[in-house]
Design an enzyme around this catalytic site. Structure first.
Site, PDB file in Angstrom:
ATOM      1  N   SER A  24      75.776  91.157 -27.494  1.00  0.00           N
ATOM      2  CA  SER A  24      75.163  90.204 -26.552  1.00  0.00           C
ATOM      3  C   SER A  24      75.724  90.337 -25.143  1.00  0.00           C
ATOM      4  CB  SER A  24      75.363  88.768 -27.049  1.00  0.00           C
ATOM      5  OG  SER A  24      76.735  88.408 -26.966  1.00  0.00           O
ATOM      6  N   ASP A  44      94.666 102.262 -22.716  1.00  0.00           N
ATOM      7  CA  ASP A  44      95.205 101.392 -21.649  1.00  0.00           C
ATOM      8  C   ASP A  44      96.406 100.572 -22.098  1.00  0.00           C
ATOM      9  OD1 ASP A  44      93.907  99.472 -23.279  1.00  0.00           O
ATOM     10  OD2 ASP A  44      93.451  98.224 -21.539  1.00  0.00           O
ATOM     11  N   ASN A  45      96.655 100.547 -23.393  1.00  0.00           N
ATOM     12  CA  ASN A  45      97.858  99.906 -23.962  1.00  0.00           C
ATOM     13  C   ASN A  45      97.828 100.141 -25.470  1.00  0.00           C
ATOM     14  OD1 ASN A  45      95.999  97.145 -23.059  1.00  0.00           O
ATOM     15  ND2 ASN A  45      96.413  97.417 -25.238  1.00  0.00           N
ATOM     16  N   CYS A  48      95.849  94.948 -20.346  1.00  0.00           N
ATOM     17  CA  CYS A  48      94.742  95.628 -19.654  1.00  0.00           C
ATOM     18  C   CYS A  48      94.794  95.696 -18.133  1.00  0.00           C
ATOM     19  CB  CYS A  48      93.420  94.959 -20.027  1.00  0.00           C
ATOM     20  SG  CYS A  48      93.104  94.852 -21.780  1.00  0.00           S
ATOM     21  N   HIS A  68      88.838  97.169 -28.467  1.00  0.00           N
ATOM     22  CA  HIS A  68      89.185  95.753 -28.219  1.00  0.00           C
ATOM     23  C   HIS A  68      88.323  94.846 -29.114  1.00  0.00           C
ATOM     24  CE1 HIS A  68      90.240  92.121 -26.062  1.00  0.00           C
ATOM     25  NE2 HIS A  68      91.005  92.796 -25.221  1.00  0.00           N
ATOM     26  N   LYS A 120     100.429  95.722 -28.768  1.00  0.00           N
ATOM     27  CA  LYS A 120      99.915  95.343 -27.453  1.00  0.00           C
ATOM     28  C   LYS A 120     100.670  94.118 -26.937  1.00  0.00           C
ATOM     29  CE  LYS A 120      95.764  93.572 -25.208  1.00  0.00           C
ATOM     30  NZ  LYS A 120      94.337  93.189 -25.349  1.00  0.00           N
ATOM     31  N   ASP A 157      90.374 101.198 -25.012  1.00  0.00           N
ATOM     32  CA  ASP A 157      90.983  99.884 -24.806  1.00  0.00           C
ATOM     33  C   ASP A 157      91.740  99.459 -26.070  1.00  0.00           C
ATOM     34  OD1 ASP A 157      91.599  97.354 -23.928  1.00  0.00           O
ATOM     35  OD2 ASP A 157      89.538  96.790 -23.425  1.00  0.00           O
ATOM     36  N   ASP A 158      93.011  99.248 -25.944  1.00  0.00           N
ATOM     37  CA  ASP A 158      93.863  98.808 -27.070  1.00  0.00           C
ATOM     38  C   ASP A 158      93.943  99.843 -28.201  1.00  0.00           C
ATOM     39  OD1 ASP A 158      93.833  96.474 -25.590  1.00  0.00           O
ATOM     40  OD2 ASP A 158      93.101  95.173 -27.189  1.00  0.00           O
ATOM     41  N   LYS A 196      84.283  99.036 -18.714  1.00  0.00           N
ATOM     42  CA  LYS A 196      85.096  97.841 -18.392  1.00  0.00           C
ATOM     43  C   LYS A 196      85.834  97.971 -17.056  1.00  0.00           C
ATOM     44  CE  LYS A 196      89.308  95.630 -20.209  1.00  0.00           C
ATOM     45  NZ  LYS A 196      89.989  95.187 -21.434  1.00  0.00           N
ATOM     46  N   ARG A 208      95.125  99.024 -15.417  1.00  0.00           N
ATOM     47  CA  ARG A 208      93.968  99.494 -14.646  1.00  0.00           C
ATOM     48  C   ARG A 208      94.261  99.477 -13.149  1.00  0.00           C
ATOM     49  NH1 ARG A 208      89.657  99.215 -18.754  1.00  0.00           N
ATOM     50  NH2 ARG A 208      90.943  98.754 -20.572  1.00  0.00           N
ATOM     51  N   HIS A 258      87.597  94.855 -15.258  1.00  0.00           N
ATOM     52  CA  HIS A 258      88.754  93.970 -15.480  1.00  0.00           C
ATOM     53  C   HIS A 258      89.744  93.930 -14.329  1.00  0.00           C
ATOM     54  CE1 HIS A 258      91.372  91.947 -18.822  1.00  0.00           C
ATOM     55  NE2 HIS A 258      90.822  91.098 -17.952  1.00  0.00           N
TER      56      HIS A 258
HETATM   57 CA   LIG Z   1      93.664  96.755 -23.340  1.00  0.00          CA
END
Ligand SMILES: [Ca+2]
Length: 357
Positions: A174, A292-293, A87, A227, A308, A47-48, A143, A91, A145
């Site tokens: 968390s 993804d980007n 994102c 991310h 991004k 991711d990113d 993920k 996807r 999303h």
């Molecule tokens: Ca992303």
């Protein structure tokens, strides 16, 4: 390959065509699985992660020996693009093989605001649904999303098993999303699980491979790495229950955490590949790694302009590596332009399934 075969390849998946042209010794049917019994598929998406964020794409800061080894033993794409510089649309296109606008996901589905109620409609046909027609066990860990509400859950889109989060990002420790909600699921229920996000995704992925080693499986591992929020394994949670805020990484701490987040994901890739090898599945498993980007300003897009969210190449030209011993010649580098949504027909072709009309 003659022209007619090449056109058939394109129809069957641009990435499949590239893999065939790249010197697959056994690929006599454009990357399709004819003659092989439904090879396994492992799709790992960061991711990113930017074009300059890993070793085999030139990073001198971040060490990624496991992803680099996949590139050395397989194929590195120098002109692979995510479908979108953000994102959710990427996807949607990856899952459906359609332009994201046609699939109804033109922008990010945010944790706050009206888009939180939206998602990828169930009428869309996902690769998971198509692979199910070939009796693949389908797992997604990480993920999603593509919709927060339970009606949009991955198990309603062809996946047998889902463990992970539905929002754009969670606290790595968390597992609270950007709007303050707990966001860690087991299929249709919120079921907490203690641990660092990347480690949990890895553990679930390995467990899935072990449980399905004797049948065809498709494992989709969409990582949170890299991310924000920027948190290493030993950093404190930033998002606390009741909307309270913990310590946030700032300045140099971001660079330190960023490096660690990517390196832990690389470790994860190594553990997944080690599992495949240990179970003797290496030659019947296609592994694809991509982002993804492009990276934010906290990462590196190498020599590419933009970050991004930008339509400059830094926003969407990203790392991609394919690995399949016996099918892909080691050390291959391709400059063939390819796009995230090419993965749909490629996976359908590998599985020997039929493309939806
Ligand atoms: Ca992303």
């Amino acid at each position: 390959m003659n022209r007619r075969e090449f056109i058939k390849c394109i129809a069957g998946g641009a990435v499949a065509a590239v893999l065939t042209n790249g010197g697959c010794s056994m690929a006599n049917s454009c990357g399709s699985s004819k003659g092989t019994d439904r090879p396994n598929i492992i799709l790992i998406m960061a991711d990113d992660l930017g074009y300059g964020d890993i070793g085999c794409y030139g990073s001198k800061i971040i060490s990624t020996p496991n992803i680099d080894a996949l590139a050395e033993g397989g194929m590195k794409f120098t002109d692979y693009h995510s479908n979108c510089p953000v994102c959710s649309p990427t996807r949607a296109a990856l899952l459906t093989g359609r332009y994201q606008q046609r699939a109804g996901i033109e922008g990010v589905i945010y944790a706050k605001g009206p888009t939180r109620q939206t998602g990828l409609t169930l009428e869309e046909i996902t690769f998971a649904e198509v692979l199910k027609t070939r009796s693949y066990a389908m797992g997604i860990f990480g993920k999603w999303h593509l919709g927060y509400n339970v009606e949009f859950n991955p198990v309603r889109q062809g996946f047998d098993e889902f463990r992970g989060y539905v929002s754009g990002n969670v606290d790595y420790h968390s597992h609270i999303d950007g709007a303050g909600f707990d966001d860690w699921w087991k299929n249709l229920e919120k079921v907490p699980e203690e641990g660092y996000c990347t480690d949990l995704i890895t553990k679930q992925g390995i467990d899935f491979i072990e449980r399905h080693k004797d049948e065809p499986f498709c494992l989709y591992l969409p990582h949170e790495s890299v991310h924000s929020p920027y948190q290493g394994r030993n950093d404190p949670p930033e998002r606390l229950p009741g909307g309270k805020k913990g310590k946030m990484a700032k300045g140099d701490e971001i660079a330190r955490a960023y490096k660690e987040i990517v390196e832990v994901m690389d470790e994860s890739v190594g553990r997944i590949v080690e599992t495949v090898k240990r179970l003797g599945l290496e030659r019947k498993t296609f592994i694809f790694f991509c982002s993804d980007n492009g990276a934010t300003k906290n990462g590196s897009n190498g020599a590419l302009a933009g970050y991004k969210g930008s339509l400059w190449e830094g926003g969407h030209r990203v790392p991609a590596v394919a690995y399949w011993p016996g099918r892909i010649k080691p050390g291959t580098v391709t400059s063939q332009t390819s796009l995230g949504m090419d993965m749909f027909p490629t996976m359908v072709s590998i599985a020997g399934a039929k493309m939806p009309a």
